[in-house]
Write an enzyme that holds these catalytic residues in place. Sequence first.
Site, PDB file in Angstrom:
ATOM      1  N   ASP A  11       9.629  30.958  22.036  1.00 33.93           N
ATOM      2  CA  ASP A  11      11.082  30.772  22.028  1.00 33.93           C
ATOM      3  C   ASP A  11      11.630  31.958  21.255  1.00 33.93           C
ATOM      4  O   ASP A  11      11.424  32.078  20.053  1.00 33.93           O
ATOM      5  CB  ASP A  11      11.407  29.447  21.323  1.00 33.93           C
ATOM      6  CG  ASP A  11      12.903  29.231  21.157  1.00 33.93           C
ATOM      7  OD1 ASP A  11      13.685  30.173  21.413  1.00 33.93           O
ATOM      8  OD2 ASP A  11      13.294  28.116  20.752  1.00 33.93           O
ATOM      9  N   HIS A  18      19.727  25.386  21.744  1.00 30.96           N
ATOM     10  CA  HIS A  18      18.290  25.408  22.082  1.00 30.96           C
ATOM     11  C   HIS A  18      18.043  24.871  23.488  1.00 30.96           C
ATOM     12  O   HIS A  18      16.954  24.428  23.805  1.00 30.96           O
ATOM     13  CB  HIS A  18      17.500  24.549  21.091  1.00 30.96           C
ATOM     14  CG  HIS A  18      17.440  25.102  19.695  1.00 30.96           C
ATOM     15  ND1 HIS A  18      16.506  26.041  19.313  1.00 30.96           N
ATOM     16  CD2 HIS A  18      18.188  24.852  18.592  1.00 30.96           C
ATOM     17  CE1 HIS A  18      16.673  26.331  18.025  1.00 30.96           C
ATOM     18  NE2 HIS A  18      17.690  25.626  17.566  1.00 30.96           N
ATOM     19  N   GLN A  94      13.010  33.380  17.018  1.00 29.76           N
ATOM     20  CA  GLN A  94      12.582  32.275  16.135  1.00 29.76           C
ATOM     21  C   GLN A  94      11.064  32.042  16.083  1.00 29.76           C
ATOM     22  O   GLN A  94      10.549  31.652  15.050  1.00 29.76           O
ATOM     23  CB  GLN A  94      13.329  30.970  16.454  1.00 29.76           C
ATOM     24  CG  GLN A  94      12.765  30.132  17.583  1.00 29.76           C
ATOM     25  CD  GLN A  94      13.312  28.692  17.589  1.00 29.76           C
ATOM     26  OE1 GLN A  94      14.481  28.451  17.344  1.00 29.76           O
ATOM     27  NE2 GLN A  94      12.443  27.741  17.879  1.00 29.76           N
ATOM     28  N   ASN A 104      -3.961  39.916  17.866  1.00 30.97           N
ATOM     29  CA  ASN A 104      -3.998  38.673  18.629  1.00 30.97           C
ATOM     30  C   ASN A 104      -2.740  37.878  18.281  1.00 30.97           C
ATOM     31  O   ASN A 104      -2.366  37.818  17.111  1.00 30.97           O
ATOM     32  CB  ASN A 104      -5.255  37.910  18.177  1.00 30.97           C
ATOM     33  CG  ASN A 104      -5.573  36.753  19.092  1.00 30.97           C
ATOM     34  OD1 ASN A 104      -4.758  35.868  19.270  1.00 30.97           O
ATOM     35  ND2 ASN A 104      -6.757  36.773  19.665  1.00 30.97           N
ATOM     36  N   ASP A 131       8.939  21.505  26.784  1.00 27.26           N
ATOM     37  CA  ASP A 131       9.934  21.901  25.773  1.00 27.26           C
ATOM     38  C   ASP A 131      10.338  20.679  24.964  1.00 27.26           C
ATOM     39  O   ASP A 131      10.374  19.572  25.483  1.00 27.26           O
ATOM     40  CB  ASP A 131      11.171  22.534  26.442  1.00 27.26           C
ATOM     41  CG  ASP A 131      12.097  23.176  25.408  1.00 27.26           C
ATOM     42  OD1 ASP A 131      11.594  23.638  24.352  1.00 27.26           O
ATOM     43  OD2 ASP A 131      13.317  23.220  25.640  1.00 27.26           O
ATOM     44  N   LYS A 132      10.628  20.922  23.669  1.00 25.95           N
ATOM     45  CA  LYS A 132      11.046  19.896  22.715  1.00 25.95           C
ATOM     46  C   LYS A 132       9.929  18.898  22.431  1.00 25.95           C
ATOM     47  O   LYS A 132      10.163  17.699  22.294  1.00 25.95           O
ATOM     48  CB  LYS A 132      12.318  19.170  23.196  1.00 25.95           C
ATOM     49  CG  LYS A 132      13.503  20.086  23.452  1.00 25.95           C
ATOM     50  CD  LYS A 132      14.031  20.746  22.190  1.00 25.95           C
ATOM     51  CE  LYS A 132      15.190  21.676  22.483  1.00 25.95           C
ATOM     52  NZ  LYS A 132      14.771  23.039  22.948  1.00 25.95           N
ATOM     53  N   TYR A 228       9.888  24.399   8.779  1.00 21.47           N
ATOM     54  CA  TYR A 228      10.310  24.141  10.148  1.00 21.47           C
ATOM     55  C   TYR A 228      10.765  25.426  10.826  1.00 21.47           C
ATOM     56  O   TYR A 228      11.618  26.134  10.315  1.00 21.47           O
ATOM     57  CB  TYR A 228      11.466  23.129  10.199  1.00 21.47           C
ATOM     58  CG  TYR A 228      11.900  22.915  11.622  1.00 21.47           C
ATOM     59  CD1 TYR A 228      11.087  22.193  12.481  1.00 21.47           C
ATOM     60  CD2 TYR A 228      13.053  23.492  12.124  1.00 21.47           C
ATOM     61  CE1 TYR A 228      11.425  22.031  13.801  1.00 21.47           C
ATOM     62  CE2 TYR A 228      13.407  23.339  13.444  1.00 21.47           C
ATOM     63  CZ  TYR A 228      12.585  22.605  14.277  1.00 21.47           C
ATOM     64  OH  TYR A 228      12.919  22.446  15.591  1.00 21.47           O
ATOM     65  N   LYS A 231       9.780  23.601  17.525  1.00 21.16           N
ATOM     66  CA  LYS A 231       8.623  22.829  17.997  1.00 21.16           C
ATOM     67  C   LYS A 231       7.641  23.740  18.735  1.00 21.16           C
ATOM     68  O   LYS A 231       8.003  24.808  19.184  1.00 21.16           O
ATOM     69  CB  LYS A 231       9.112  21.697  18.906  1.00 21.16           C
ATOM     70  CG  LYS A 231       9.311  20.387  18.145  1.00 21.16           C
ATOM     71  CD  LYS A 231       7.976  19.831  17.661  1.00 21.16           C
ATOM     72  CE  LYS A 231       8.160  18.570  16.821  1.00 21.16           C
ATOM     73  NZ  LYS A 231       7.037  18.362  15.881  1.00 21.16           N
ATOM     74  N   ARG A 265      15.767  17.995  16.622  1.00 20.57           N
ATOM     75  CA  ARG A 265      15.279  18.509  15.339  1.00 20.57           C
ATOM     76  C   ARG A 265      13.788  18.270  15.137  1.00 20.57           C
ATOM     77  O   ARG A 265      13.311  18.140  14.003  1.00 20.57           O
ATOM     78  CB  ARG A 265      16.097  17.917  14.168  1.00 20.57           C
ATOM     79  CG  ARG A 265      17.543  18.346  14.237  1.00 20.57           C
ATOM     80  CD  ARG A 265      18.409  17.871  13.109  1.00 20.57           C
ATOM     81  NE  ARG A 265      19.803  18.187  13.398  1.00 20.57           N
ATOM     82  CZ  ARG A 265      20.393  19.353  13.091  1.00 20.57           C
ATOM     83  NH1 ARG A 265      19.726  20.283  12.467  1.00 20.57           N
ATOM     84  NH2 ARG A 265      21.658  19.572  13.413  1.00 20.57           N
ATOM     85  N   ASP A 286      19.541  17.103  22.484  1.00 19.84           N
ATOM     86  CA  ASP A 286      18.541  18.185  22.621  1.00 19.84           C
ATOM     87  C   ASP A 286      17.283  17.688  23.352  1.00 19.84           C
ATOM     88  O   ASP A 286      16.156  18.075  23.027  1.00 19.84           O
ATOM     89  CB  ASP A 286      18.146  18.765  21.252  1.00 19.84           C
ATOM     90  CG  ASP A 286      19.243  19.626  20.643  1.00 19.84           C
ATOM     91  OD1 ASP A 286      20.331  19.744  21.252  1.00 19.84           O
ATOM     92  OD2 ASP A 286      19.025  20.174  19.552  1.00 19.84           O
ATOM     93  N   TYR A 347      12.464  18.176  10.108  1.00 19.11           N
ATOM     94  CA  TYR A 347      13.580  18.369   9.188  1.00 19.11           C
ATOM     95  C   TYR A 347      13.538  17.184   8.223  1.00 19.11           C
ATOM     96  O   TYR A 347      13.329  16.053   8.651  1.00 19.11           O
ATOM     97  CB  TYR A 347      14.934  18.248   9.902  1.00 19.11           C
ATOM     98  CG  TYR A 347      15.402  19.437  10.694  1.00 19.11           C
ATOM     99  CD1 TYR A 347      14.666  19.925  11.759  1.00 19.11           C
ATOM    100  CD2 TYR A 347      16.629  20.041  10.403  1.00 19.11           C
ATOM    101  CE1 TYR A 347      15.133  20.986  12.520  1.00 19.11           C
ATOM    102  CE2 TYR A 347      17.103  21.094  11.152  1.00 19.11           C
ATOM    103  CZ  TYR A 347      16.344  21.564  12.209  1.00 19.11           C
ATOM    104  OH  TYR A 347      16.813  22.606  12.964  1.00 19.11           O
TER     105      TYR A 347
HETATM  106  C1  F6R Z   1      14.051  20.872  18.529  1.00 18.52           C
HETATM  107  C2  F6R Z   1      15.123  21.866  18.573  1.00 18.52           C
HETATM  108  C3  F6R Z   1      16.521  21.445  18.316  1.00 18.52           C
HETATM  109  C4  F6R Z   1      17.007  21.955  16.959  1.00 18.52           C
HETATM  110  C5  F6R Z   1      18.469  21.517  16.677  1.00 18.52           C
HETATM  111  C6  F6R Z   1      19.012  22.133  15.399  1.00 18.52           C
HETATM  112  O1  F6R Z   1      12.815  21.462  18.760  1.00 18.52           O
HETATM  113  O2  F6R Z   1      14.877  23.024  18.782  1.00 18.52           O
HETATM  114  O3  F6R Z   1      16.683  20.064  18.430  1.00 18.52           O
HETATM  115  O4  F6R Z   1      16.172  21.490  15.952  1.00 18.52           O
HETATM  116  O5  F6R Z   1      19.315  21.932  17.715  1.00 18.52           O
HETATM  117  O6  F6R Z   1      18.839  23.503  15.495  1.00 18.52           O
HETATM  118  P1  F6R Z   1      19.243  24.565  14.374  1.00 18.52           P
HETATM  119  O7  F6R Z   1      18.636  24.075  13.078  1.00 18.52           O
HETATM  120  O8  F6R Z   1      18.653  25.834  14.876  1.00 18.52           O
HETATM  121  O9  F6R Z   1      20.745  24.590  14.338  1.00 18.52           O
HETATM  122 MG    MG Z   2      14.778  27.018  20.295  1.00 15.47          MG
HETATM  123 MG    MG Z   3      11.637  25.182  22.972  1.00 15.18          MG
END
Ligand code: F6R
Ligand code: MG
Ligand code: MG
Length: 364
Positions: A11, A18, A94, A104, A131-132, A228, A231, A265, A286, A347
């Site tokens: 990512d 996201h 990220q 590697n 994803d997620k 964190y 994912k 999250r 998300d 989180y």
């Molecule tokens: C889960 C994911 C999203 C973020 C959420 C907060 O893997 O990527 O649910 O955790 O959108 O994102 P930030 O902290 O980047 O604002």
């Molecule tokens: Mg992302």
């Molecule tokens: Mg992702």
Amino acid sequence: MNVTLSVIKADIGGYVGHSSSHPDVLENADKCMKRAVKDGVILDYHVTKCGDDLQLIMTHQLGENSEKVHKLAWDSFVECTQIARTLKLHGAGQDLLSDAFSGNVKGMGPGVAEMQFIERQAETVIIFMADKTSSGAWNLPLYEMFADPMNTIGLVIADNMHGGFSFEVHDVKEHKKITFNTPEEVYDMLVFIGAPSRFAVKNIYHRETKEIAAASSTQKLSLMAGRYVGKDDPVCIVRSQGQFPAVGEVLEPFANPHIVEGWMRGSHNGPLMPVSVEESNPSWFDGPPRVTCLGFQIANGKLVGPRDMFQDLAFDFARKQALEMAYYLRRMGPFEPHRLPLEEMEYTTMPQVQKKLEGRFTQL
Ligand code: F6R
Ligand code: MG
Ligand code: MG
């Protein structure tokens, strides 16, 4: 022909938030790959996305863990991060946890699934991307594909599969591995792989021929970075047909959505919904977590395809079921088991809140 199939993903910036990937990033990745074919590093490639993850599917003859191929993937991610930064995409770069490449991509943030094999007369491969969610999400489907006769009738009635498969399982926290032979060690194996946040199926082999059958990414981002950072969003390669499960047996586990950790999250349990690449845009809370699936035939190292395997109305029912499960779980808001147990959440405000309230806790 001896071919290595490498799927390397990261990512490197989301669009919007996201939820998905920007077309300019995908286009740039395509340019990087095209250049690498011209330079003779890889034989062929396919660039795709799963939600906010950029996926590089590559064939080459340099074997697993090739510095050249890993560097190519790393440099492509770095180059695409520049585009992500220019567009101010969310979380640009990220998953790139290091500033410099050191041989590697393992341990540097990107997820990797690779396998080397002698191409069969007809080489069918299926690539899953999620994803997620986190590594370990493939445990249940891989168990069903390769060890459960309720899913894979080939284990019962196909002579070339009846001898079973062996599973290499990794303890991602203790950095240890063990191999289980199925069917006779299924009960022992399930003690471990039924706990996917700690134990993940890394590779599967056909027992009689020792041929590689499946390989997955088991990188745990949070364990690498110690904080964190998003994912894992794992990938998995499965060889299909002949001595391996048929395409329908490989896809069957996803007709019955299972619950995985991830979602909002990285701190919730939710159903893994099978979708087409086009529909891999997790945007409701998300999520819910998505899985996409591309099928290829490999011909002399060239990727013939892809076919978008979940773009089949037969998976509509699984999608509906996943959405019903998602609605049901969402009603629990911040409560477990929708919310993950304290130690698994990506989180948390627990240390700060605990500290603030320290003096107010009294002995019972
Ligand atoms: C889960 C994911 C999203 C973020 C959420 C907060 O893997 O990527 O649910 O955790 O959108 O994102 P930030 O902290 O980047 O604002
Ligand atoms: Mg992302
Ligand atoms: Mg992702």
